[in-house]
Structures are given as structure tokens and as C-alpha cells.
Scaffold this motif. Structure first.
Motif, mmCIF file in Angstrom:
data_model
loop_
_atom_site.group_PDB
_atom_site.id
_atom_site.type_symbol
_atom_site.label_atom_id
_atom_site.label_comp_id
_atom_site.label_asym_id
_atom_site.label_seq_id
_atom_site.Cartn_x
_atom_site.Cartn_y
_atom_site.Cartn_z
ATOM 1 N N THR A 22 -4.865 7.367 -4.621
ATOM 2 C CA THR A 22 -5.101 8.270 -3.950
ATOM 3 C C THR A 22 -3.102 8.440 -3.174
ATOM 4 O OG1 THR A 22 -6.950 8.762 -3.686
ATOM 5 C CG2 THR A 22 -5.561 9.826 -2.362
ATOM 6 N N PHE A 23 -1.915 9.088 -3.426
ATOM 7 C CA PHE A 23 -1.463 8.376 -2.877
ATOM 8 C C PHE A 23 -1.447 9.665 -1.156
ATOM 9 C CE2 PHE A 23 -0.192 7.737 -6.874
ATOM 10 C CZ PHE A 23 1.084 6.495 -6.426
ATOM 11 N N HIS A 24 -0.685 9.029 -0.459
ATOM 12 C CA HIS A 24 -0.925 9.718 0.886
ATOM 13 C C HIS A 24 0.805 9.847 1.848
ATOM 14 C CE1 HIS A 24 -5.550 9.082 1.110
ATOM 15 N NE2 HIS A 24 -5.652 8.222 0.629
ATOM 16 N N PHE A 25 0.797 10.764 1.600
ATOM 17 C CA PHE A 25 1.972 11.158 2.610
ATOM 18 C C PHE A 25 1.866 11.947 3.701
ATOM 19 C CE2 PHE A 25 2.976 10.532 -2.741
ATOM 20 C CZ PHE A 25 3.819 10.128 -2.393
ATOM 21 N N SER A 26 3.431 11.679 4.416
ATOM 22 C CA SER A 26 3.507 12.188 5.907
ATOM 23 C C SER A 26 5.307 12.281 5.261
ATOM 24 C CB SER A 26 3.470 11.255 7.212
ATOM 25 O OG SER A 26 2.049 11.085 7.211
ATOM 26 N N ILE A 27 5.478 13.918 5.628
ATOM 27 C CA ILE A 27 6.169 14.183 4.943
ATOM 28 C C ILE A 27 7.306 15.159 6.279
ATOM 29 C CG2 ILE A 27 7.983 15.980 3.156
ATOM 30 C CD1 ILE A 27 5.782 15.725 0.749
ATOM 31 N N TYR A 28 8.614 14.897 6.792
ATOM 32 C CA TYR A 28 8.789 14.994 7.909
ATOM 33 C C TYR A 28 10.182 15.805 7.500
ATOM 34 C CZ TYR A 28 6.214 10.679 9.957
ATOM 35 O OH TYR A 28 5.378 9.990 10.093
ATOM 36 N N GLY A 29 9.844 16.950 8.352
ATOM 37 C CA GLY A 29 10.909 18.368 8.803
ATOM 38 C C GLY A 29 11.677 18.245 9.995
ATOM 39 N N ASN A 30 12.394 19.132 10.018
ATOM 40 C CA ASN A 30 13.517 19.384 11.150
ATOM 41 C C ASN A 30 12.713 21.248 11.562
ATOM 42 O OD1 ASN A 30 14.802 20.461 13.386
ATOM 43 N ND2 ASN A 30 16.625 18.860 12.468
ATOM 44 N N LEU A 57 -1.300 -5.463 2.354
ATOM 45 C CA LEU A 57 -2.059 -5.163 1.875
ATOM 46 C C LEU A 57 -3.002 -4.512 3.496
ATOM 47 C CD1 LEU A 57 -4.728 -6.575 -0.215
ATOM 48 C CD2 LEU A 57 -3.732 -4.820 -0.613
ATOM 49 N N ILE A 58 -3.250 -3.213 3.565
ATOM 50 C CA ILE A 58 -3.846 -2.825 4.787
ATOM 51 C C ILE A 58 -4.610 -2.809 4.877
ATOM 52 C CG2 ILE A 58 -3.845 -1.102 6.493
ATOM 53 C CD1 ILE A 58 -1.311 0.335 5.052
ATOM 54 N N LEU A 59 -5.917 -3.776 6.209
ATOM 55 C CA LEU A 59 -6.987 -3.186 6.193
ATOM 56 C C LEU A 59 -8.104 -2.698 6.586
ATOM 57 C CD1 LEU A 59 -7.067 -7.634 7.673
ATOM 58 C CD2 LEU A 59 -7.526 -6.972 4.945
ATOM 59 N N GLU A 60 -9.416 -2.465 6.486
ATOM 60 C CA GLU A 60 -9.799 -1.362 6.957
ATOM 61 C C GLU A 60 -9.565 -1.211 8.414
ATOM 62 O OE1 GLU A 60 -14.107 -1.482 6.139
ATOM 63 O OE2 GLU A 60 -13.356 -1.674 4.445
ATOM 64 N N ASN A 61 -8.879 -2.108 9.527
ATOM 65 C CA ASN A 61 -9.142 -2.285 10.587
ATOM 66 C C ASN A 61 -7.606 -1.641 11.311
ATOM 67 O OD1 ASN A 61 -7.929 -4.464 10.356
ATOM 68 N ND2 ASN A 61 -8.197 -5.743 11.813
ATOM 69 N N GLY A 62 -6.893 -1.618 10.089
ATOM 70 C CA GLY A 62 -5.403 -0.999 9.860
ATOM 71 C C GLY A 62 -4.417 -1.556 10.073
ATOM 72 N N LEU A 63 -4.367 -2.706 9.898
ATOM 73 C CA LEU A 63 -4.013 -4.271 10.224
ATOM 74 C C LEU A 63 -3.490 -4.517 8.833
ATOM 75 C CD1 LEU A 63 -5.033 -6.125 13.486
ATOM 76 C CD2 LEU A 63 -3.613 -4.604 13.088
ATOM 77 N N LYS A 92 -4.956 -1.385 -0.102
ATOM 78 C CA LYS A 92 -3.870 -0.069 0.702
ATOM 79 C C LYS A 92 -2.966 -1.081 0.883
ATOM 80 C CE LYS A 92 -4.640 2.752 4.269
ATOM 81 N NZ LYS A 92 -5.195 3.781 5.629
ATOM 82 N N VAL A 93 -1.532 -0.152 0.455
ATOM 83 C CA VAL A 93 0.068 -0.040 0.900
ATOM 84 C C VAL A 93 0.079 0.381 1.457
ATOM 85 C CG1 VAL A 93 -0.527 -2.508 -0.751
ATOM 86 C CG2 VAL A 93 0.569 0.079 -1.362
ATOM 87 N N GLN A 94 1.427 0.465 1.764
ATOM 88 C CA GLN A 94 2.417 1.307 2.440
ATOM 89 C C GLN A 94 3.544 1.885 1.540
ATOM 90 O OE1 GLN A 94 3.502 -0.581 6.432
ATOM 91 N NE2 GLN A 94 3.013 1.283 7.425
ATOM 92 N N ILE A 95 4.287 2.735 1.625
ATOM 93 C CA ILE A 95 5.287 2.877 0.800
ATOM 94 C C ILE A 95 6.196 3.983 1.923
ATOM 95 C CG2 ILE A 95 4.545 3.238 -1.430
ATOM 96 C CD1 ILE A 95 3.528 6.137 -1.120
ATOM 97 N N PHE A 96 7.771 3.220 1.446
ATOM 98 C CA PHE A 96 8.320 4.261 2.429
ATOM 99 C C PHE A 96 9.690 4.536 1.947
ATOM 100 C CE2 PHE A 96 7.253 -0.047 3.837
ATOM 101 C CZ PHE A 96 6.304 0.755 4.866
ATOM 102 N N LYS A 97 10.601 5.916 1.887
ATOM 103 C CA LYS A 97 11.324 6.121 1.444
ATOM 104 C C LYS A 97 12.671 5.537 1.257
ATOM 105 C CE LYS A 97 14.353 10.021 0.749
ATOM 106 N NZ LYS A 97 14.113 11.499 0.189
#
Length: 577
Positions: free
Chosen positions: A566-574, A50-56, A534-539
């Protein structure tokens, strides 16, 4: 090592893992109750996912690492730890180890690989009790206690062959040095273990064993009187090693009433004096004189490992650690090794690895007094370089994952690592400045698209049954995520109605029979309220292809009630393509 070559070693605790590297968290997650404690708050529940409100992350730690949570199986993180330790004049880590099938062995082998590269020593703090716990039967057929003793002999041979035969293995005049934490074999069983004929690798002599110093204490007129208690172990060991100063003051009715027991700074110095003078009585049989230094102690984050009571040694803004080191420096002519307790035990908050709350304070103290202890010059110029190198490693990793060529950058970073290891800090700084400028230009080639998907959504099929909430991404979004590198997180609310746990799972292409990875493992607190998650997801762990098993891309299992997903993605490209 010989008598004219003083050493500083640090205890290395683990395992700590991450979802992205290991698919689990290890000791970053912990829940339990200090069963022998009498204090009011003796139960903890840390959900490291779990990600806390302080981002940690909600990790099982009383202080948070400056690197964030990392995996001790990540070569870049191991490199950071070893280079940082060397900058503080620490010669090696003693890894808390059990047996070759235990996950501590994977950690040990990974550390040894990096240690070889940087001329860093590796020893063993043998958690010998693990051989005699029932759960060793998960790995071996056990009929009686003698089977466990025989396994112990096999483990000792394994250490001789695979740890101490290497250049990095901690030895004294050719004798492998092994610390025994205690609680495993009896004295008679250990005599039987020692009587075995082992195959000693070429260049080595018989191993020497050191037991944790049995120091007890009593409070008299507000002073703790310590004593090194004679036990039968002292008659068969080659020495003792200092550990955490014994806490014997009662916390009830004092400002330390959050703990059952505590010690103050003056006690820690008295502990060292007792340790030092006590070893003198065994000078005819003890081979090496080993002292210790600890920055403090607070075992609330692990609820005393769900077993014992709660105890505490305040850090006192760094004074505890400094006073223990001062004692060792003043008495350096009488001490061969200072053992730091510990490098990274966050769960008991006696780590010296830099944290957000303490910064580099304990590392700077280590560098100052270890230099004095060894009779070498101080030099703090390299203290910040390992973190910069670690950060650059992660940036280059990102470049690699989005399809950019990185071999030349990796080669430069390898050279910087060698420079830092050898103490060539001026040259390393110049190289770091150069590659930072170079990478800044390359990183500009990376594009980032941000995608937010709220439920309900026409692109996600959702349904529930007794197994939980199933989510299937339609091919449009799913293909975009499969074809590109991404990082992201899921935010949601869950009804915290009991003390059960629930998993969030994701599809994976890893070779697993069930074809899913664990995104998060969350234990509830029974608040009977809706809680934010709130939890992280990884490729690396989720591929968004539910056709692999036909059920889901994401599953909230155990029939947990969730809403506002809600899903939040940062999608990286070149941008070059």
C-alpha cells in the motif's frame, strides 16, 4: 586557547545520514556480530529504513534522538547541534576524521561552515588507522606501506591548510591540537611523519599531537586498580587525552552478563584519577592536561563494530556522567581541557545529545559543571531554544517546497541563531514566539490531500521476473506526484526466508547512470515468516517517471517475496493559487 582559558570539547562521531539528504543512512543502519564476544546475544541487525510499530525508525542505537534520525550533512541539523553544545558551555567538536577522500571529510567541511558562523571551534580526532586499512586503496594507488605513510603526510598538510588555518581550528598558543585515536602508523613511522617539513600557515606553529591515554586495569578485591602504562608513544607526543574509562570487570555471572566486560561508576572516577596523576609524571614533556567525561557506554547496537567483544558502563540515571564531571570540577586547577566522550555516538550509547529516554539530562549536567570548571555563571535558559529553531527551519523548508516565499522568514531565523549563539536567550525567545505566530498563519495556506493506493490497482502496472517486482504508475497519479510536493510511505509484507538483503528502488532525475535512488536497504533475519515493512518515500528522491529508464517507478529487487503493498501519500498544495 591558553593555560588561563579552560576548554570543554566533545567527540563528534559519524557519519549518520538520511535518504532525503544523502540517499543513504550511514551508521543509522548496522548489522554484524561481536566476533570476540562470548555472550549469548552478540549479533544485531538494525534496518534504519524500517519504521517500527511505535513510529520510530529501526536505528542502530540504544536510545533514540529527540530530533528523530537526521543527516549530519544537513546544515539545519548541524546548526542545532552547535547551538545546543554552546548552550551547555561546550567550546567545540573534535570530528572523527580519516582522510580527505573519506566521507568524514564532507561532514567536517559542512560542520566547519556552520561553526564559522557561530564562533565554534573544530578539532580533529584522527582515526589514523583508516590510512592503513586496505580500503584506502579504493581512493589511492598503493604499492607498499610507505605509500600509506606518505599519504598520511599529505593528509596532515591538508588539515593544516584547510582546518587549522581557519579561525575555528582548535589551537593552543598557536599550535594546532590533533588527537590520534591509534592503530595507524607505528612509532617509527610517526617519527618519520613528524620529521617532514610542512608548510605551516601564517600565524600557526608546529602541530601538537595527543594520543589516547593507555590506561589498563586489574580487579583486586572488587576494586579496579588502573595504571597509565608507559609506551614509546608517550615519549614523542605532546600529551594524552582521556577517553572511555577502561572496562575490566567480567560480566559473566553478574547482572551485566549481556556484556563480556563492564565498569561501574566508582571505576570511572578511579580512571580519571589515574589519568590525572599519570599525566603529572610527564609534566616536563606534556603540554596540556586533558581529562574526560563519559555518560556511559553500551556497544551492543554496533556489535562492537563487528570485531571485538561487548562492554558496558551503565548510565545509572545520569550518575556516571555527573560523578566524572564532579571529579573534573574539584580538580579544575589541575586540568586544562575536559573531553566529552561523546556528543553523538549513538551506536555505543555514550552520546550526550538529547534522546527520548534520557532527555536533556546530560546536557544540563554538562552546563552545570562546565560553568564551574570554567568559572562562569550557570544559565540553562537557552537549552530548549536550538530545538525550537530547528523545528522552525524545517517548517520554513516545507513552505519553500510548496512554492511560498520564505526569504524573510529565513532571515529572521538567522538572526535568532546569532542571538542563541551569543547567549541572548531572552531576545531569542521573544523572536521565536513572534515567528511561531507568524508561521502558524502562513502554514494554514498549505493544503494536504491524502492519497492511498492499494495493490492490485488499475493505476499501477506490476510485473515480476528474476530481478524482482516492478511497479509502474500510470500517468494520472504519476503526474500528480511529479507536479506537487509530497511525502509518504510504503507499507508491505515481505517473506523473511534468509539472511540476504533486498533493496527498494525508485526512479530519480539525479545524474546517475542507472537513474534510480535507494528507498530502502533491508537485511532479513531468516525468521521464515511474513514480516511487516514500512518505509518512507520522499519527493527529493523519487520522481515517478519510469520513462527515464523504461523499467519501473518502484522496484522490490533481488526477487524478494512481497504482498499487501500500500502506498500512502501526503500531497501538499498552496491555497493561494
Amino acid at each position: 586557547m591558553d593555560k588561563n582559558n579552560k576548554k570543554v570539547y566533545a567527540d563528534y562521531h559519524g557519519p549518520r545520514c538520511t535518504r532525503i539528504v544523502d540517499g543513504e543512512l550511514g551508521h543509522w543502519k548496522f548489522s554484524g556480530t561481536a566476533k570476540k564476544s562470548k555472550v549469548k546475544n552478540r549479533t544485531v541487525n538494525y534496518n534504519g529504513d524500517l519504521i517500527l510499530e511505535n513510529g520510530l525508525n529501526d536505528v542502530a542505537a540504544m536510545s533514540y534522538p529527540i530530533t528523530g534520525i537526521q543527516s549530519q550533512n544537513d546544515p539545519h541539523y548541524i546548526e542545532y547541534q552547535i547551538l545546543l553544545a554552546k548552550a551547555a558551555h561546550i567550546d567545540g567538536f573534535f570530528v572523527e576524521w580519516g582522510f580527505k577522500e573519506h566521507r568524514s571529510n564532507k561532514e567536517l567541511l559542512g560542520i566547519m561552515e556552520i561553526a564559522k558562523k557561530y564562533d565554534f571551534e573544530i578539532g580533529i580526532n584522527w582515526c589514523d588507522a583508516w590510512h592503513f586499512y586496505d580500503w584506502i586503496e579504493e581512493f589511492h594507488t598503493i604499492n607498499d606501506r610507505q605509500d600509506k605513510v606518505n599519504l598520511f603526510k599529505e593528509s596532515l598538510q591538508y588539515l593544516l591548510d584547510n582546518v587549522f588555518s581557519k579561525k575555528t581550528g582548535v589551537t593552543f598558543n598557536g599550535h594546532p591540537i590533533i588527537f590520534m585515536f591509534g592503530g595507524g602508523p607505528t612509532v617509527e613511522e610517526f617519527k618519520n611523519i613528524l620529521s617532514e617539513e610542512y608548510k605551516i600557515p601564517q600565524g600557526l606553529k608546529d602541530p601538537w599531537f595527543f594520543t589516547r591515554a593507555p590506561i589498563n586495569g586489574q580487579v583486586t578485591e572488587n576494586k579496579v586498580n588502573y595504571e597509565l602504562t608507559h609506551t614509546k608513544w608517550l615519549d614523542i607526543m605532546q600529551g594524552v587525552f582521556g577517553w572511555m574509562p577502561t572496562r575490566v570487570r567480567k560480566g559473566e555471572g553478574t547482572k551485566y552478563d549481556n556484556w563480556d566486560r563492564y565498569a561501574v561508576v566508582e571505576d570511572t572516577v578511579d580512571y580519571l584519577d589515574t589519568l590525572n596523576l599519570g599525566q603529572d609524571k610527564y609534566e616536563d614533556s606534556f603540554k596540556i592536561k586533558i581529562s574526560s567525561a563519559a555518560p556511559g557506554m553500551d556497544n551492543r547496537a554496533c556489535a562492537s563494530w563487528d570485531k571485538h567483544d561487548l562492554s558496558h558502563i551503565p548510565r545509572d540515571n545520569g550518575r556516571t556522567y555527573e560523578e566524572m564531571w564532579k571529579y573534573n570540577a574539584v580538580n579544575k586547577s589541575d586540568i586544562d581541557i575536559v573531553y566529552i566522550v561523546s556528543w553523538n555516538d549513538y551506536t555505543e550509547r555514550h552520546q550526550i545529545e538529547p534522546t527520548i529516554i534520557d532527555g536533556y539530562r546530560e546536557l544540563l549536567t554538562t552546563e552545570k559543571y562546565a560553568a564551574d570548571f570554567k568559572g562562569i555563571n550557570q544559565n540553562t535558559d537557552g537549552m530548549g531554544l536550538p530545538f525550537k529553531l530547528f523545528d522552525l527551519r524545517k517548517k520554513v523548508d516545507l513552505l519553500n517546497k510548496v512554492g511560498l516565499e520564505t526569504i524573510c522568514y529565513e532571515s529572521i531565523l538567522d538572526e535568532i541563531g546569532i542571538m542563541v549563539s551569543k547567549g541572548s536567550y531572552v531576545e531569542a525567545k521573544l523572536e521565536i514566539e513572534g515567528i511561531i505566530s507568524l508561521l502558524d498563519n502562513v502554514l494554514q495556506q498549505i493544503t494536504i490531500d491524502y492519497l492511498e493506493v492499494n495493490l492490485p490497482n488499475e493505476n499501477i502496472i506490476s510485473y515480476s521476473d528474476e530481478g524482482g517486482l516492478y511497479l509502474k504508475f500510470k500517468e494520472g497519479i504519476a503526474k500528480r506526484l511529479r507536479d506537487n510536493y509530497y511525502r509518504g510511505y510504503i507499507s508491505f509484507e515481505y517473506f523473511d526466508n534468509d539472511n540476504d538483503s533486498f533493496l527498494i528502488k525508485g526512479t530519480t532525475n539525479k545524474e546517475k547512470s542507472d537513474n534510480y535512488s535507494i528507498i530502502a536497504d533491508i537485511k532479513k533475519n531468516g525468521t521464515n515468516m511474513w514480516e511487516k515493512g514500512k518505509v518512507q518515500i520522499f519527493k527529493e528522491n523519487i520522481i515517478f517517471n519510469h520513462r527515464l529508464n523504461g523499467d519501473y517507478d518502484i522496484l522490490f529487487d533481488n526477487n524478494v517475496k512481497v504482498k499487501n503493498i500500500t502506498f500512502h501519500f501526503s500531497i501538499y498544495g498552496n491555497s493561494r493559487f
